[in-house]
Write an enzyme that holds these catalytic residues in place. Structure first.
Site, mmCIF file in Angstrom:
data_model
loop_
_atom_site.group_PDB
_atom_site.id
_atom_site.type_symbol
_atom_site.label_atom_id
_atom_site.label_comp_id
_atom_site.label_asym_id
_atom_site.label_seq_id
_atom_site.Cartn_x
_atom_site.Cartn_y
_atom_site.Cartn_z
ATOM 1 N N SER A 1 81.541 119.452 78.807
ATOM 2 C CA SER A 1 80.691 120.555 78.367
ATOM 3 C C SER A 1 80.857 121.756 79.281
ATOM 4 C CB SER A 1 79.229 120.088 78.407
ATOM 5 O OG SER A 1 78.358 121.200 78.363
ATOM 6 N N TYR B 1 71.914 115.883 82.999
ATOM 7 C CA TYR B 1 72.898 115.807 81.913
ATOM 8 C C TYR B 1 74.208 116.477 82.344
ATOM 9 C CZ TYR B 1 75.476 117.670 77.950
ATOM 10 O OH TYR B 1 76.497 118.052 77.115
ATOM 11 N N LYS C 1 78.271 114.965 83.213
ATOM 12 C CA LYS C 1 79.564 115.426 82.680
ATOM 13 C C LYS C 1 80.534 115.692 83.836
ATOM 14 C CE LYS C 1 78.711 115.258 78.302
ATOM 15 N NZ LYS C 1 79.358 114.228 77.478
HETATM 16 C C1 UD1 Z 1 72.527 123.460 75.396
HETATM 17 C C2 UD1 Z 1 72.627 122.781 76.729
HETATM 18 C C3 UD1 Z 1 74.070 122.459 76.990
HETATM 19 C C4 UD1 Z 1 74.595 121.570 75.868
HETATM 20 C C5 UD1 Z 1 74.420 122.301 74.537
HETATM 21 C C6 UD1 Z 1 74.790 121.406 73.379
HETATM 22 C C7 UD1 Z 1 70.793 123.801 78.010
HETATM 23 C C8 UD1 Z 1 70.409 124.610 79.215
HETATM 24 N N1 UD1 Z 1 72.099 123.643 77.774
HETATM 25 O O1 UD1 Z 1 73.225 124.693 75.486
HETATM 26 O O2 UD1 Z 1 74.191 121.815 78.227
HETATM 27 O O3 UD1 Z 1 75.951 121.266 76.086
HETATM 28 O O4 UD1 Z 1 73.062 122.665 74.369
HETATM 29 O O5 UD1 Z 1 74.965 122.180 72.243
HETATM 30 O O6 UD1 Z 1 69.943 123.333 77.280
HETATM 31 N N2 UD1 Z 1 67.368 129.473 71.859
HETATM 32 C C9 UD1 Z 1 66.282 130.156 71.376
HETATM 33 N N3 UD1 Z 1 65.374 129.465 70.634
HETATM 34 C C10 UD1 Z 1 65.499 128.137 70.355
HETATM 35 C C11 UD1 Z 1 66.628 127.443 70.863
HETATM 36 C C12 UD1 Z 1 67.531 128.146 71.628
HETATM 37 O O7 UD1 Z 1 66.126 131.367 71.602
HETATM 38 O O8 UD1 Z 1 64.618 127.559 69.681
HETATM 39 C C13 UD1 Z 1 68.385 130.222 72.641
HETATM 40 C C14 UD1 Z 1 68.607 129.705 74.055
HETATM 41 O O9 UD1 Z 1 67.726 130.312 74.957
HETATM 42 C C15 UD1 Z 1 70.081 130.111 74.269
HETATM 43 C C16 UD1 Z 1 70.709 130.001 72.878
HETATM 44 O O10 UD1 Z 1 69.604 130.052 71.962
HETATM 45 O O11 UD1 Z 1 70.181 131.464 74.686
HETATM 46 C C17 UD1 Z 1 71.459 128.694 72.641
HETATM 47 O O12 UD1 Z 1 70.612 127.604 72.982
HETATM 48 P P1 UD1 Z 1 71.017 126.087 72.629
HETATM 49 O O13 UD1 Z 1 71.470 125.991 71.214
HETATM 50 O O14 UD1 Z 1 69.886 125.214 73.050
HETATM 51 O O15 UD1 Z 1 72.301 125.821 73.513
HETATM 52 P P2 UD1 Z 1 72.516 126.017 75.109
HETATM 53 O O16 UD1 Z 1 71.243 126.121 75.816
HETATM 54 O O17 UD1 Z 1 73.503 127.113 75.302
#
Ligand code: UD1
Length: 347
Positions: free
Chosen positions: A140, A164, A168
């Site tokens: 990841s 997590y 990795k």
């Molecule tokens: C997350 C994990 C990462 C993992 C990946 C799997 C974290 C810190 N990282 O990545 O290790 O490999 O998922 O796909 O959790 N967001 C919102 N609202 C929401 C959900 C997310 O605004 O309800 C935003 C988050 O703040 C971020 C972006 O959307 O900026 C992507 O979030 P997400 O899909 O959870 O992925 P990551 O956090 O990048």
């Protein structure tokens, strides 16, 4: 020779034909099985359905018109894994099975270390013992930690913000050391950015249990009316519109990256980012979703989510140069395909 390495010394991995896919009923695993079967590989799947269901296997069979061998197995169980290797001629392993919820890993670090590390140790051990030359590992972008994007494979890995991410990084190290100790054993470490989307048939996609943690499944459930509104976690980041930026990659592009790694990765240890090289903000993704589907997504701005970084995207050049692989599908494709699957999905 150390640890009964039975891989033919210095042997090229060659072109594997029968692939053991652990976690093959999961989101990325099932799409990769579709890509493998459609390209002519045979597949043996090991999955314990801890975060997946048998319906994904039916969908893989339906989409490809091909059958597969399935073991309902926990791959931390060394004797069960040994049985799979003795009952099948395995040419290569793609190891997806693992726990992946960041928040949960903070609450249950021992389960995460036990499950993710032990499965990798057991599988790499079985490869070494049975002379299986090719291992592909689901890593990841989280291993880059606080490095400055774009993330390049040669960057030093920084301590992950959560167990997590740490699992990795440690699994990468375990595989690197195994490659060093056993000539003829090759491992490709594939660092995924943010996989989203679904198979274009609408039969296979991401179906997390309970309330989704990740952005795209949350958006599709809000669009469907199952959740009231999307919380956008922070609009005060140092990004063009203040919301977090990520490198979203269509899961079928990602799946095809695994085929490229099986075919084209060099002998020994290799590391590749699988991403598009482009960043998209939360607001841009929501807007793209609304445009691609014609469905509106109610949202509100909420506080930043602890542990989130502002910007994460890949330097995707190495995979293109060495594997001859790059992404083809657009953000609109990702939104449209995610939505098609969500609409079909029974609760
Ligand atoms: C997350 C994990 C990462 C993992 C990946 C799997 C974290 C810190 N990282 O990545 O290790 O490999 O998922 O796909 O959790 N967001 C919102 N609202 C929401 C959900 C997310 O605004 O309800 C935003 C988050 O703040 C971020 C972006 O959307 O900026 C992507 O979030 P997400 O899909 O959870 O992925 P990551 O956090 O990048």
């Amino acid at each position: 020779m150390a640890e009964a390495c039975k891989c033919a010394p210095g042997s090229a991995p060659g072109r594997p034909e029968n692939i053991l896919v652990t976690g093959g009923a999961g989101f990325i695993g099932s799409h990769t099985c579709v890509a493998l079967l459609s390209t002519g590989y045979s597949v043996v799947i090991a999955d314990n359905f801890s975060n997946s269901s048998p319906s994904a296997l039916d969908a893989v069979r339906r989409i490809t018109g091909r059958d597969l061998v399935f073991y309902e197995t926990d791959v931390t169980d060394a004797s069960a894994v040994r049985r799979i290797f003795s009952e099948n001629r395995i040419d290569g392993v793609i190891h997806f099975a693992g726990y992946k919820a960041v928040g949960e890993s903070v609450e249950k670090p021992l389960s995460y270390y036990r499950n993710n590390l032990l499965s990798t140790i057991v599988l790499a051990g079985a490869c070494v013992e049975h002379g299986v030359p090719r291992f592909v590992f689901s890593s990841s972008a989280t291993v880059y930690g606080d490095n400055k994007p774009p993330f390049v494979e040669s960057m030093p890995l920084l301590p992950a913000a959560n167990p997590y991410g740490e699992t990795k990084a440690v699994c990468e190290k375990i595989l690197a050391d195994t490659v060093r100790s056993c000539s003829g054993f090759s491992a490709s470490l594939l660092r995924y950015f943010n996989p989203v989307g679904a198979h274009e048939s609408g039969l296979l996609g991401e179906a997390p249990n309970g309330i989704p943690n990740n952005l795209m499944p949350y958006i599709t459930r809000v669009a469907k009316g199952e959740l009231k509104e999307l919380s956008i976690f922070g609009n005060d980041y140092d990004t063009p519109d203040g919301t977090g930026v990520r490198d979203y990659i269509h899961v079928m592009d990602l799946a095809e990256g695994h085929i490229a790694a099986l075919r084209n990765a060099p002998c020994g240890l290799s590391v590749y980012n699988l991403g598009t090289g482009k960043g998209t903000s939360v607001l841009q993704l929501v807007t793209a979703f609304e445009r691609a589907t014609g469905v509106s997504v109610p949202r509100r701005i909420a506080a930043r989510r602890p542990g989130d970084i502002a910007v994460c995207y890949a330097d995707a050049g190495k995979a293109e140069r060495e594997l001859g692989w790059k992404t083809h599908r657009t953000i609109e494709d990702m939104c449209r395909d995610s939505w098609r699957f969500e609409k079909n999905r029974c609760v």
